[in-house]
Write a protein that holds these residues in place. Structure first.
Motif, PDB file in Angstrom:
ATOM      1  N   UNK A   1     -15.849 -27.788  31.142  1.00 53.24           N
ATOM      2  CA  UNK A   1     -14.722 -28.654  30.774  1.00 53.24           C
ATOM      3  C   UNK A   1     -14.827 -30.002  31.476  1.00 53.24           C
ATOM      4  N   UNK A   2     -14.417 -31.034  30.738  1.00 53.53           N
ATOM      5  CA  UNK A   2     -14.414 -32.404  31.264  1.00 53.53           C
ATOM      6  C   UNK A   2     -12.974 -32.895  31.219  1.00 53.53           C
ATOM      7  N   UNK A   3     -12.501 -33.441  32.334  1.00 52.97           N
ATOM      8  CA  UNK A   3     -11.140 -34.000  32.364  1.00 52.97           C
ATOM      9  C   UNK A   3     -11.198 -35.381  33.004  1.00 52.97           C
ATOM     10  N   UNK A   4     -10.672 -36.377  32.296  1.00 53.24           N
ATOM     11  CA  UNK A   4     -10.603 -37.730  32.847  1.00 53.24           C
ATOM     12  C   UNK A   4      -9.147 -38.073  33.133  1.00 53.24           C
ATOM     13  N   UNK A   5      -8.955 -38.950  34.127  1.00 52.03           N
ATOM     14  CA  UNK A   5      -7.609 -39.465  34.393  1.00 52.03           C
ATOM     15  C   UNK A   5      -7.524 -40.871  33.808  1.00 52.03           C
ATOM     16  N   UNK A   6      -6.694 -41.013  32.781  1.00 50.97           N
ATOM     17  CA  UNK A   6      -6.380 -42.343  32.266  1.00 50.97           C
ATOM     18  C   UNK A   6      -5.057 -42.751  32.910  1.00 50.97           C
ATOM     19  N   UNK A   7      -4.052 -43.083  32.115  1.00 52.08           N
ATOM     20  CA  UNK A   7      -2.791 -43.597  32.666  1.00 52.08           C
ATOM     21  C   UNK A   7      -1.807 -43.764  31.513  1.00 52.08           C
ATOM     22  N   UNK A   8      -0.505 -43.931  31.849  1.00 53.71           N
ATOM     23  CA  UNK A   8       0.409 -44.363  30.778  1.00 53.71           C
ATOM     24  C   UNK A   8      -0.023 -45.739  30.277  1.00 53.71           C
ATOM     25  N   UNK A   9      -0.759 -46.476  31.124  1.00 49.90           N
ATOM     26  CA  UNK A   9      -1.330 -47.757  30.698  1.00 49.90           C
ATOM     27  C   UNK A   9      -2.492 -47.565  29.731  1.00 49.90           C
ATOM     28  N   UNK A  10      -2.838 -46.317  29.438  1.00 48.93           N
ATOM     29  CA  UNK A  10      -3.840 -46.031  28.416  1.00 48.93           C
ATOM     30  C   UNK A  10      -3.228 -45.804  27.044  1.00 48.93           C
ATOM     31  N   UNK A  11      -1.915 -45.616  27.011  1.00 50.90           N
ATOM     32  CA  UNK A  11      -1.261 -45.340  25.714  1.00 50.90           C
ATOM     33  C   UNK A  11      -0.308 -46.461  25.299  1.00 50.90           C
TER      34      UNK A  11
ATOM     35  N   UNK B   1     -20.264 -40.375  34.374  1.00 53.06           N
ATOM     36  CA  UNK B   1     -20.100 -38.965  34.756  1.00 53.06           C
ATOM     37  C   UNK B   1     -20.288 -38.092  33.511  1.00 53.06           C
ATOM     38  N   UNK B   2     -19.686 -38.501  32.395  1.00 54.74           N
ATOM     39  CA  UNK B   2     -19.868 -37.720  31.162  1.00 54.74           C
ATOM     40  C   UNK B   2     -21.348 -37.648  30.786  1.00 54.74           C
ATOM     41  N   UNK B   3     -22.009 -38.779  30.852  1.00 53.11           N
ATOM     42  CA  UNK B   3     -23.419 -38.839  30.431  1.00 53.11           C
ATOM     43  C   UNK B   3     -24.299 -37.898  31.259  1.00 53.11           C
ATOM     44  N   UNK B   4     -24.118 -37.954  32.591  1.00 58.98           N
ATOM     45  CA  UNK B   4     -25.009 -37.169  33.450  1.00 58.98           C
ATOM     46  C   UNK B   4     -24.541 -35.721  33.619  1.00 58.98           C
ATOM     47  N   UNK B   5     -23.237 -35.491  33.442  1.00 54.53           N
ATOM     48  CA  UNK B   5     -22.730 -34.115  33.604  1.00 54.53           C
ATOM     49  C   UNK B   5     -22.890 -33.298  32.333  1.00 54.53           C
ATOM     50  N   UNK B   6     -22.886 -33.963  31.165  1.00 56.57           N
ATOM     51  CA  UNK B   6     -22.765 -33.232  29.901  1.00 56.57           C
ATOM     52  C   UNK B   6     -23.840 -32.161  29.696  1.00 56.57           C
ATOM     53  N   UNK B   7     -25.126 -32.439  29.958  1.00 62.33           N
ATOM     54  CA  UNK B   7     -26.115 -31.371  29.735  1.00 62.33           C
ATOM     55  C   UNK B   7     -25.803 -30.119  30.557  1.00 62.33           C
ATOM     56  N   UNK B   8     -25.305 -30.307  31.771  1.00 58.23           N
ATOM     57  CA  UNK B   8     -24.956 -29.155  32.626  1.00 58.23           C
ATOM     58  C   UNK B   8     -23.699 -28.461  32.114  1.00 58.23           C
TER      59      UNK B   8
ATOM     60  N   UNK C   1     -25.260 -45.851  37.555  1.00 56.34           N
ATOM     61  CA  UNK C   1     -25.855 -44.696  36.888  1.00 56.34           C
ATOM     62  C   UNK C   1     -26.721 -43.880  37.849  1.00 56.34           C
ATOM     63  N   UNK C   2     -27.529 -44.566  38.655  1.00 55.55           N
ATOM     64  CA  UNK C   2     -28.416 -43.842  39.582  1.00 55.55           C
ATOM     65  C   UNK C   2     -27.600 -43.024  40.576  1.00 55.55           C
ATOM     66  N   UNK C   3     -26.511 -43.635  41.046  1.00 52.41           N
ATOM     67  CA  UNK C   3     -25.680 -42.973  42.049  1.00 52.41           C
ATOM     68  C   UNK C   3     -25.012 -41.727  41.459  1.00 52.41           C
ATOM     69  N   UNK C   4     -24.490 -41.830  40.240  1.00 52.72           N
ATOM     70  CA  UNK C   4     -23.833 -40.688  39.601  1.00 52.72           C
ATOM     71  C   UNK C   4     -24.856 -39.601  39.296  1.00 52.72           C
ATOM     72  N   UNK C   5     -26.003 -40.012  38.786  1.00 52.38           N
ATOM     73  CA  UNK C   5     -27.045 -39.027  38.453  1.00 52.38           C
ATOM     74  C   UNK C   5     -27.476 -38.250  39.703  1.00 52.38           C
ATOM     75  N   UNK C   6     -27.632 -38.989  40.819  1.00 51.13           N
ATOM     76  CA  UNK C   6     -28.050 -38.334  42.066  1.00 51.13           C
ATOM     77  C   UNK C   6     -26.962 -37.363  42.542  1.00 51.13           C
ATOM     78  N   UNK C   7     -25.693 -37.769  42.451  1.00 58.08           N
ATOM     79  CA  UNK C   7     -24.601 -36.905  42.937  1.00 58.08           C
ATOM     80  C   UNK C   7     -24.515 -35.635  42.094  1.00 58.08           C
ATOM     81  N   UNK C   8     -24.662 -35.779  40.792  1.00 59.90           N
ATOM     82  CA  UNK C   8     -24.604 -34.586  39.935  1.00 59.90           C
ATOM     83  C   UNK C   8     -25.840 -33.707  40.178  1.00 59.90           C
ATOM     84  N   UNK C   9     -26.987 -34.340  40.372  1.00 61.02           N
ATOM     85  CA  UNK C   9     -28.208 -33.576  40.678  1.00 61.02           C
ATOM     86  C   UNK C   9     -28.051 -32.778  41.963  1.00 61.02           C
ATOM     87  N   UNK C  10     -27.438 -33.394  42.980  1.00 60.11           N
ATOM     88  CA  UNK C  10     -27.255 -32.678  44.249  1.00 60.11           C
ATOM     89  C   UNK C  10     -26.271 -31.522  44.085  1.00 60.11           C
ATOM     90  N   UNK C  11     -25.237 -31.753  43.269  1.00 60.49           N
ATOM     91  CA  UNK C  11     -24.231 -30.698  43.048  1.00 60.49           C
ATOM     92  C   UNK C  11     -24.875 -29.486  42.378  1.00 60.49           C
TER      93      UNK C  11
END
Ligand code: NAP
Length: 258
Positions: free
Chosen positions: A136-146, A122-129, A68-78
């Motif tokens: 827009x938010x796009x995730x990559x799942x897989x055919x292994x997700x369906x 990523x959703x948690x820390x990006x969503x307010x921005x 979480x800290x790493x993602x929050x920092x990366x989004x903050x820097x962006x």
């Protein structure tokens, strides 16, 4: 060709390789400033050089999406560097092989941590921005997700989870103007596919190609094109969509002729 810059700011995880790399190039080509995010920033350096030579604005960020800290920092820097966030793409992922008995417990925990918790963080820390810019938010799942897949218990569980998460993002944050969608590729020609096919007990590339009506793996750019569409105004009424990009593999039971 030189890039015409726009106001769009994109954050792409897994950008050092495969699908994430192709997404970074595709979004940069339409003029977005792109934060390239991956575990090892050194792997991002040649991509940054290539994109900046074409006139793109980029930033290379070392980040472990399971932290979480790493993602929050990366989004903050962006946001600090580019002034906001319009597009978040979660392509970082790992694949571990095994059923629930044969695979070590650590593989289960790491797969869920990177593929599912990484997307959540990523959703948690990006969503307010994203809410601020109606992005827009796009995730990559897989055919292994369906559907299930023999010998991929943790991977399938993580990818099914990503779809459930994205559907909830669409419901929770659609009213705030954010669209959330998920892309489900089957085999894509990337280092991850090479690594999986080299593992003991896994069928050959030809076996999997025969199971696809189009008779081949996808190229990363073919997945990136769908991500670009879903994160653009072309898809302005598309929210909560599970977009399968599999050459028809999951359309039904397929038997190759000849
Ligand atoms: P890839 O070529 O292996 O690229 C994935 C990237 O994510 C790598 O650079 C990897 O770094 C990075 N990464 C791994 N763990 C991370 C972490 N904790 N934090 C940040 N970055 C991390 O794989 P790909 O084929 O492009 O896969 C992209 C996504 O598509 C994954 O979610 C995958 O499950 C999904 N997908 C792939 C296929 C396929 O056939 N290729 C099919 C369906 C879905 P390292 O190399 O240093 O680990």
């Amino acid at each position: 060709m030189d890039i015409m810059q726009t106001d769009e700011v994109a954050f792409v995880t897994g950008a050092a390789s495969g699908i994430g790399r192709a997404v970074a190039f595709r979004l940069a080509a339409r003029g977005a400033a792109v934060a390239l995010v991956d575990l090892d920033a050194r792997k991002l350096e040649p991509i940054v050089r290539e994109l900046e030579a074409r006139g793109a604005r980029t930033s290379a960020l070392a980040c472990d999406v399971s932290s979480s800290d790493s993602v929050q920092a990366a989004i903050g820097r962006t946001v600090g560097e580019f002034g906001g966030l319009d597009t978040a793409v979660c392509a970082a992922g790992i694949a571990r092989i095994g059923d629930v008995v044969s695979a070590p417990e650590d593989d289960w925990h790491r797969t869920l941590a990177v593929n599912l918790t990484g997307t959540y963080l990523v959703a948690r820390h990006a969503m307010p921005h994203l809410v601020h810019r109606k992005g827009a938010f796009v995730a990559i799942s897989s055919d292994a997700g369906v559907r299930g897949s023999t010998g991929f218990a943790a991977y399938c569980a993580s990818k099914h989870g990503v779809i459930g998460l994205v559907r909830c993002l669409a419901l929770d944050h659609g009213p705030q103007g954010v669209r959330a969608n998920v892309v489900c590729p089957s085999f894509v020609d990337t280092p991850m596919a090479d690594q999986l096919l080299a593992a003991p007990g896994v069928q050959s590339r030809a076996f999997y190609e025969r199971r696809a009506p189009l008779g081949r793996f996808a190229q990363p750019e073919e997945v990136a094109n769908v991500v670009a569409h879903l994160s653009s105004d072309e898809a302005s009424y598309t929210n909560g969509m599970v977009y399968v990009v599999d050459g028809g593999t999951t359309a039904g039971t397929f038997e190759a002729k000849g």
